[in-house]
Design an enzyme around this catalytic site. Structure first.
Site, PDB file in Angstrom:
ATOM      1  N   ASP A   1      -5.655  -5.466 -11.976  1.00 37.74           N
ATOM      2  CA  ASP A   1      -5.733  -3.957 -10.952  1.00 37.74           C
ATOM      3  C   ASP A   1      -6.835  -3.423 -11.858  1.00 37.74           C
ATOM      4  O   ASP A   1      -6.488  -2.470 -12.409  1.00 37.74           O
ATOM      5  CB  ASP A   1      -4.651  -3.466 -10.834  1.00 37.74           C
ATOM      6  CG  ASP A   1      -5.069  -2.809  -9.327  1.00 37.74           C
ATOM      7  OD1 ASP A   1      -5.795  -2.980  -9.014  1.00 37.74           O
ATOM      8  OD2 ASP A   1      -4.905  -1.601  -8.808  1.00 37.74           O
TER       9      ASP A   1
ATOM     10  N   HIS B   1     -13.339   7.403  -6.212  1.00 37.12           N
ATOM     11  CA  HIS B   1     -11.777   7.431  -6.747  1.00 37.12           C
ATOM     12  C   HIS B   1     -11.865   8.004  -7.754  1.00 37.12           C
ATOM     13  O   HIS B   1     -10.823   8.984  -7.778  1.00 37.12           O
ATOM     14  CB  HIS B   1     -11.276   6.188  -6.107  1.00 37.12           C
ATOM     15  CG  HIS B   1     -10.048   6.173  -6.734  1.00 37.12           C
ATOM     16  ND1 HIS B   1      -9.112   6.571  -5.480  1.00 37.12           N
ATOM     17  CD2 HIS B   1      -9.695   5.889  -7.648  1.00 37.12           C
ATOM     18  CE1 HIS B   1      -7.896   6.684  -6.794  1.00 37.12           C
ATOM     19  NE2 HIS B   1      -7.768   5.587  -7.524  1.00 37.12           N
TER      20      HIS B   1
ATOM     21  N   GLU C   1      -3.479   2.186  -1.945  1.00 33.55           N
ATOM     22  CA  GLU C   1      -4.474   2.249  -2.950  1.00 33.55           C
ATOM     23  C   GLU C   1      -4.959   0.851  -1.292  1.00 33.55           C
ATOM     24  O   GLU C   1      -4.386  -0.321  -1.733  1.00 33.55           O
ATOM     25  CB  GLU C   1      -4.225   2.084  -3.630  1.00 33.55           C
ATOM     26  CG  GLU C   1      -3.821   3.402  -4.607  1.00 33.55           C
ATOM     27  CD  GLU C   1      -4.034   3.149  -5.836  1.00 33.55           C
ATOM     28  OE1 GLU C   1      -4.799   2.027  -6.718  1.00 33.55           O
ATOM     29  OE2 GLU C   1      -4.376   4.012  -7.339  1.00 33.55           O
TER      30      GLU C   1
ATOM     31  N   GLU D   1      -7.417  -1.441  -1.459  1.00 29.30           N
ATOM     32  CA  GLU D   1      -8.780  -2.027  -2.062  1.00 29.30           C
ATOM     33  C   GLU D   1      -8.783  -3.891  -1.406  1.00 29.30           C
ATOM     34  O   GLU D   1      -8.792  -3.690  -0.627  1.00 29.30           O
ATOM     35  CB  GLU D   1      -7.718  -2.905  -3.253  1.00 29.30           C
ATOM     36  CG  GLU D   1      -7.462  -1.417  -3.865  1.00 29.30           C
ATOM     37  CD  GLU D   1      -6.673  -1.338  -5.899  1.00 29.30           C
ATOM     38  OE1 GLU D   1      -6.860  -2.701  -6.089  1.00 29.30           O
ATOM     39  OE2 GLU D   1      -6.114  -0.565  -5.877  1.00 29.30           O
TER      40      GLU D   1
ATOM     41  N   ASP E   1      -2.203  -1.781  -2.781  1.00 29.47           N
ATOM     42  CA  ASP E   1      -1.716  -1.518  -4.236  1.00 29.47           C
ATOM     43  C   ASP E   1      -0.620  -0.127  -3.522  1.00 29.47           C
ATOM     44  O   ASP E   1      -0.790   0.871  -4.567  1.00 29.47           O
ATOM     45  CB  ASP E   1      -3.057  -1.132  -5.060  1.00 29.47           C
ATOM     46  CG  ASP E   1      -2.349  -0.788  -6.555  1.00 29.47           C
ATOM     47  OD1 ASP E   1      -1.060  -1.611  -6.448  1.00 29.47           O
ATOM     48  OD2 ASP E   1      -2.930  -0.106  -7.675  1.00 29.47           O
TER      49      ASP E   1
ATOM     50  N   ARG F   1       3.395   7.685  -7.187  1.00 26.41           N
ATOM     51  CA  ARG F   1       2.115   8.368  -8.162  1.00 26.41           C
ATOM     52  C   ARG F   1       3.326   9.318  -8.405  1.00 26.41           C
ATOM     53  O   ARG F   1       2.987   9.652 -10.627  1.00 26.41           O
ATOM     54  CB  ARG F   1       2.091   9.502  -7.069  1.00 26.41           C
ATOM     55  CG  ARG F   1       0.891   9.438  -6.039  1.00 26.41           C
ATOM     56  CD  ARG F   1      -0.170   8.407  -6.567  1.00 26.41           C
ATOM     57  NE  ARG F   1      -1.092   7.512  -6.145  1.00 26.41           N
ATOM     58  CZ  ARG F   1      -1.886   6.451  -6.615  1.00 26.41           C
ATOM     59  NH1 ARG F   1      -2.414   6.277  -7.848  1.00 26.41           N
ATOM     60  NH2 ARG F   1      -3.177   6.197  -5.179  1.00 26.41           N
TER      61      ARG F   1
ATOM     62  N   GLN G   1       4.068   7.220 -11.889  1.00 26.03           N
ATOM     63  CA  GLN G   1       3.537   6.657 -12.548  1.00 26.03           C
ATOM     64  C   GLN G   1       2.677   8.238 -13.391  1.00 26.03           C
ATOM     65  O   GLN G   1       2.465   8.300 -14.320  1.00 26.03           O
ATOM     66  CB  GLN G   1       2.013   6.872 -11.653  1.00 26.03           C
ATOM     67  CG  GLN G   1       0.769   6.555 -12.109  1.00 26.03           C
ATOM     68  CD  GLN G   1      -0.089   6.236 -10.973  1.00 26.03           C
ATOM     69  OE1 GLN G   1       0.027   6.354 -10.244  1.00 26.03           O
ATOM     70  NE2 GLN G   1      -1.463   5.755 -11.867  1.00 26.03           N
TER      71      GLN G   1
ATOM     72  N   LYS H   1       4.227   0.335 -10.381  1.00 22.70           N
ATOM     73  CA  LYS H   1       3.015  -0.506  -9.263  1.00 22.70           C
ATOM     74  C   LYS H   1       3.771  -1.060  -9.165  1.00 22.70           C
ATOM     75  O   LYS H   1       2.798  -2.538  -8.749  1.00 22.70           O
ATOM     76  CB  LYS H   1       1.023  -0.453 -10.173  1.00 22.70           C
ATOM     77  CG  LYS H   1       0.825   1.113 -10.000  1.00 22.70           C
ATOM     78  CD  LYS H   1      -0.218   1.168  -9.267  1.00 22.70           C
ATOM     79  CE  LYS H   1      -1.196   2.167 -10.043  1.00 22.70           C
ATOM     80  NZ  LYS H   1      -1.952   2.246  -8.643  1.00 22.70           N
TER      81      LYS H   1
ATOM     82  N   THR I   1       3.172  -5.423  -3.714  1.00 27.90           N
ATOM     83  CA  THR I   1       1.338  -5.303  -3.532  1.00 27.90           C
ATOM     84  C   THR I   1       1.127  -5.541  -2.360  1.00 27.90           C
ATOM     85  O   THR I   1       2.267  -6.977  -2.530  1.00 27.90           O
ATOM     86  CB  THR I   1       0.334  -5.855  -4.617  1.00 27.90           C
ATOM     87  OG1 THR I   1       0.742  -4.545  -6.397  1.00 27.90           O
ATOM     88  CG2 THR I   1      -0.911  -5.626  -4.473  1.00 27.90           C
TER      89      THR I   1
ATOM     90  N   GLU J   1      -5.536  11.571  -2.305  1.00 29.88           N
ATOM     91  CA  GLU J   1      -6.790  12.298  -2.571  1.00 29.88           C
ATOM     92  C   GLU J   1      -6.866  12.917  -0.972  1.00 29.88           C
ATOM     93  O   GLU J   1      -7.594  13.781  -0.544  1.00 29.88           O
ATOM     94  CB  GLU J   1      -8.136  10.825  -2.645  1.00 29.88           C
ATOM     95  CG  GLU J   1      -8.054  10.516  -4.050  1.00 29.88           C
ATOM     96  CD  GLU J   1      -9.312   9.199  -4.042  1.00 29.88           C
ATOM     97  OE1 GLU J   1      -8.677   7.939  -3.798  1.00 29.88           O
ATOM     98  OE2 GLU J   1     -10.113   9.280  -3.537  1.00 29.88           O
TER      99      GLU J   1
END
Lengths: 424, 424
Positions: free
Chosen positions: A134, A141, A207, A209, A241, A245, A248, A261, A265, A372
């Site tokens: 990844d 970002h 996420e 992607e 993904d 948070r 993480q 993570k 996915t 975000e």
């Protein structure tokens, strides 16, 4: 004979101009049907799936290989045949599907066996993931995340403008669209807590992607040129993904994200080929400072590819679009990512999947994660039904769509959808 | 019938008391011979390899499965049969090799086909690596590295005593002992440089580790108990996690090591089973603070396993032992690592490889990397021939040996060796 990308081509199958799957696309997937549970390779065309295993067994599709390539539960065998076979097969499929081609069109028996309504098939993982990596290649970002966690003056790490930063992800939990995502548990230590506790993630995120599907291999101890890397890219998928948070935040120093993570996915079931995306190549953003020579590009390696993200809240009937952005904004291209991946002599394999990294655009409504969009929870999203979200609640679904817009047709990916299930 | 671990057992094959491969061990590997290049599974006994494909085809080895398990190029099919089959097969092999068992001993024809001198066989990767994960579980190693880079007061990161910290490694470059390691190239930016440059790594290092070979699977969305994790461990290998310190230093913030660890990881060709190591289980170091409940252990999950590291300089005839340590020092056990790995719902697969992390002991001569031994280059090692080393030069070889000491016998791993080749 015109090229399969010719915008003027028509199929004898009616395809709406807003369909993701006109004859100019021909994406590959793996499917089964209630009558025939054996998984095999198919191509999406309009509202149908063309069964390539049937075409191959009828002698209507030649790959150049002795063994069959399509009566297989993954695309890996076909991908291993290399870019010449990919192009040749795509041209043959295009030919079979054209409005003026009688072979399939006028053979009712064959049509019945080889053309299956898309709504009746079950789609599976299109390929066996060899390794999953990844990247972190959107400047917008990386800057947004940097401002939230380190302030405006130190937003980008010093290495970011020189290296397509990445980490190895977990291949075992890459799943196809529709697979439920169980809310992960893990160690949580909010800044206010003295010690960590173990429990369900409270800041579950997505996420947005794209994923590169690598169809070639490189030997350990060797590197790749731009041209070699480009040739090894079989196609692209949409990729979500899923990210915890809070897990993480506590685990990631100094070795990077791990369990945050590892729980899932999601990818789209259709792999759109690099060849089908050729007409939509564009130059990426100017790279300043100039990358080191091994990362410099002679070609335009970005794609003008529209992306939309919908969130359907647990109890809501309708989904709300929470982001609209474009793959073209990525600072580091997929080719640069692949070149960098092999730069130490790391062997690349057929079936490697490279996540692009979260795709955020320059505008506020172009952000590719709830982190975000809700600015780390400070600005909840208002959904149409009046509900608010900072991060996911159980039962919420996240849907990503993506397509390139041609003149009167789209080359699209379908969508990738996932629904959050409660922790078990 | 006595248990295969019985210290009194003798084989009809003479085995020296310092051999790694007495009848109490019976480690599995994959091999071929010049006469028969097909890869198959064998077991090491003294100076011989027992060809299990031959035994199985003769009906002398029952796995309970319908298909053959040993005429295969990897251990994965056998591992997938599960721990009952592992125990049963080991007992059958032990029985066949005992001094008072006539089946093989007195059948000269069978002996000739099934017992091959170890020096005549080529050893290959013993299993197909599904995923490779590298932990960071030695408190001494983490502390040493922390002191070097952050000073004594902030040596351990706040999460280290709570989480068995790990990152996903690159499975595509896990190679068997003897495979040359090409010095990687990469982006280097020494603190004195303004901008990075691309070139051969100047701080090439090893990491002394053990590797857990996972023989079972867990479903996505589920977690593992201590007992389940223990049962899933098929065996252990020696592991050298080659590391490019200068590439690592520039790339690793914030997502962890990537190309610095992607160019090669060497493992021993013999997988010593968890069962063979049972007599050598010991309690690990006291864990303070007490781990969270999901990581608490009811069993002793460490092993008293001696480890030695030799460095043979490019032009030297003799190797010098540069470290002597023990696997028992590890703060987090392999069982805790596996439980944590699945804690988010991450699916585990047959063939997953878990590196323990660098094994350093409390003493200065027990360190498991050149980074620590040379204290980040400040204290070069003097080799017997007068040469000095801080990091590897081209042509240098690194050899790791490991064994558990029984009463009059050893349960050992052979060794893992790798030689550094110049950048290409």
């Amino acid at each position: 004979m015109s090229h399969p990308n010719d915008p003027k081509l028509k199929s004898f199958i009616d395809v709406d101009s807003t369909s993701d799957f006109p004859i100019q696309n021909l994406p590959y997937g793996v499917f089964s049907t209630p009558d025939s549970v054996q998984r095999r390779v198919g191509v999406a065309i309009g509202d149908f799936v063309l069964d390539l295993a049937v075409l191959e067994s009828e002698g209507l599709l030649k790959t150049g290989a002795e063994r069959c390539a399509f009566a297989k539960p993954s695309l890996n065998a076909f991908m291993a045949l290399g870019p010449k076979a990919w192009s040749s097969v795509r041209a043959q499929i295009s030919e079979v599907l054209r409005h003026d081609s009688a072979t399939l069109r006028d053979n009712a028996g064959l049509r019945k066996r080889a053309l299956l309504p898309r709504k009746d098939v079950q789609l599976h993982m299109p390929f066996a993931v060899a390794g999953y990596t990844d990247f972190y290649s959107s400047k917008e970002h990386a800057t947004n995340v940097g401002i939230m966690f380190r302030g405006k003056d130190n937003a980008l790490q010093p290495n970011w403008l020189h290296i397509p930063i990445a980490y190895n992800g977990r291949a075992s939990t890459v799943v196809v669209s529709g697979t439920p995502i169980v809310r992960p548990q893990g160690q949580l230590k909010p800044p206010s807590a003295e010690v960590p506790s173990f429990g369900p993630c409270k800041r579950l995120d997505f996420e947005l992607e794209m994923g590169v599907v690598v169809g070639g291999a490189s030997q350990m101890g060797t590197r790749l040129s731009e041209a070699q890397a480009n040739e090894m890219i079989f196609g692209f998928v949409l990729l979500n993904d899923w990210s915890a948070r809070d897990i993480q935040q506590w685990e990631y120093v100094p070795l990077g994200p791990f369990q945050a993570k590892a729980f899932g996915t999601s990818i789209s079931p259709w792999v759109v080929t690099r060849e089908a995306l050729e007409p939509f190549r564009v130059q990426g953003p100017k790279q300043d400072p100039q990358p080191l020579p091994y990362l410099q590009q002679a070609s335009a390696n970005n794609y003008d590819l529209h992306l939309e993200v919908d969130l359907r809240a647990a109890k809501a009937k309708q989904a709300a679009t929470i982001s609209r952005t474009n793959f073209k904004y990525m600072y580091w291209s997929s080719v640069q990512q692949l070149v960098h991946h092999a730069s130490s002599g790391c062997a690349m394999n057929v079936g490697d999947l490279l996540g692009s990294g979260t795709i955020s655009g320059p505008e506020k409504d172009q952000r590719g994660s709830l982190l975000e969009i809700s600015w780390n929870g400070a600005e909840p999203i208002e959904l149409p039904g009046g509900e608010k979200r900072t991060f996911f609640e159980d039962g919420d679904s996240l849907i990503i769509r993506g397509w390139c817009q041609g003149d009167g047709y789209r080359v699209g990916f379908g969508d990738v959808e996932g629904t959050v299930m409660p922790s078990t």
